[in-house]
Design an enzyme around this catalytic site. Structure first.
Site, short mmCIF file in Angstrom:
data_model
loop_
_atom_site.label_atom_id
_atom_site.label_comp_id
_atom_site.label_asym_id
_atom_site.label_seq_id
_atom_site.Cartn_x
_atom_site.Cartn_y
_atom_site.Cartn_z
N GLN A 73 3.22 -6.08 36.50
CA GLN A 73 2.44 -5.15 37.34
C GLN A 73 0.96 -5.12 36.96
O GLN A 73 0.29 -4.11 37.13
CB GLN A 73 3.05 -3.75 37.26
CG GLN A 73 4.32 -3.59 38.07
CD GLN A 73 4.09 -3.83 39.58
OE1 GLN A 73 3.01 -3.60 40.11
NE2 GLN A 73 5.13 -4.29 40.25
N SER A 74 0.45 -6.24 36.46
CA SER A 74 -0.95 -6.30 36.06
C SER A 74 -1.90 -6.03 37.23
O SER A 74 -1.83 -6.71 38.27
CB SER A 74 -1.24 -7.69 35.48
OG SER A 74 -2.62 -7.93 35.43
#
Ligand code: PLP
Length: 334
Positions: A73-74
């Site tokens: 989920q960067s």
């Protein structure tokens, strides 16, 4: 001061406003928000300020492909994927973790933006620099030129992003006739914090910079600061003022609000996120800004921010990371 190559990618300047209702109800120092979640809808957050310099460098080197890495989920990877699509650059992401059955949040956006994605299991992820180097060679054999951006674009190039944000803050403070005692940010790969520390000195803001760690400890951020600032001084010696003295600078990091770990927050963080959403329409995220904001409130009550009059919180974005954690919110029925 002369600057290195820079692309205009973010919507700047971002707004700065006080949290009037929160302060009226809870008292304490006045809290101001620097709305860096408004740097752009799809590219929302702090990473685009760094990527303005990083991607300019990639283009200057004639690259047509970008390789970068981060968590599943960067926010950094999502901003890079979207900017790649806008600039006509192929983006290849190396993400830490397993491929989820249904992509959500930032990951969904990476797919939609056409990024190539490799998932690397947690236990192999320490090898990501070699994986990136192999990929770079593979692209080169195909006649492409790939530029590698380290995690969070936190290196001597990306450092410029928040150094230059301090020039913007200087104008904000003049406009609001206010100098915050403290500028607060979440810190993950260190580049935002380090840029603010250097920029605060360079642009003579007269504030302190306090960063809330979301993963590593205080010593890690101290080391990261020294490395990146040293490299920055070497690389940009021609651009920097001769009387620049950054040797005495060091970052101030609080690492006691990390909670269960990176990307995982305790119930109190989710409560703070929900409180700010209904009270101010301010949406924080569980990975970075929610943790830092929660830490800041604690420090205002009984900690190092007790005596401050004005505190500026840099909203570094992260909204899309809220949705994959929806099950952690307790919602009123009906
Ligand atoms: C990456 C990120 C941070 C931390 O910034 P670093 O420069 O990596 O330390 C803070 N908030 C959000 C929302 C981020 O995506």
């Amino acid at each position: 001061m002369k600057l290195p190559p820079r692309l205009k990618l973010a919507s700047l300047p971002t707004p700065l406003r006080p949290l009037a209702r929160f302060s009226a109800e809870f008292g304490g120092p006045r809290i101001w928000i620097k709305h860096d979640e408004l740097t752009g809808t799809e590219i929302s957050g702090n990473k685009v300020r760094k990527l303005e310099f990083t991607l300019a460098q990639a283009l200057a080197e004639g690259c047509d492909t970008i390789i970068t890495c981060g968590g599943v989920q960067s926010n950094h990877c999502r901003a890079t994927a979207v900017l790649g699509a806008r600039l006509g650059l192929q983006v290849h992401l190396i993400l830490r973790g397993e491929r989820p059955a249904t992509p959500d949040g930032n990951l969904l956006m990476n797919y939609l933006a056409g990024a190539s994605i490799d998932f690397v299991p947690e236990r192999d992820y320490h090898r990501h620099p070699e994986i990136a180097a192999d990929l770079q060679q593979a692209y080169s054999r195909n006649g492409n030129r790939a530029f590698f951006i380290p995690i969070g674009a936190s290196d001597e190039i990306g450092l410029w992003g928040y150094i230059e944000a301090c020039a913007e803050l200087k104008r904000d403070f003049a406009e609001h006739a206010m100098t915050p005692d403290c500028i607060v940010t979440a810190t993950g790969s260190g580049g935002t914090q380090s840029g603010l520390v250097v920029g605060n000195a360079l642009h003579q803001l007269g504030s302190q910079v306090l960063a809330f760690a979301v993963c590593d400890d205080e010593a890690w951020f101290a080391e990261k600061f020294q490395t990146d600032v040293r490299r920055w001084q070497l690389r940009y010696a021609d651009l920097l003022p001769e009387d620049l003295n950054v040797d005495s600078l060091s970052p101030r990091t609080l690492d006691s609000y990390i909670g269960p770990g990176y990307g995982r927050a305790g119930a109190e963080v989710f409560e703070t996120i929900a409180l700010m959403a209904r009270m101010e329409g301010l949406f924080l995220d569980p990975v970075y800004t929610g943790k830092a904001f929660h830490g800041m409130l604690q420090e205002m009550q009984h900690g190092c921010l007790q005596d401050a009059d004005n505190v500026l919180f840099v909203h570094t974005g992260g909204l899309y990371g809220l949705f994959p954690q929806k099950e952690n919110f307790i919602l009123a029925a009906g």
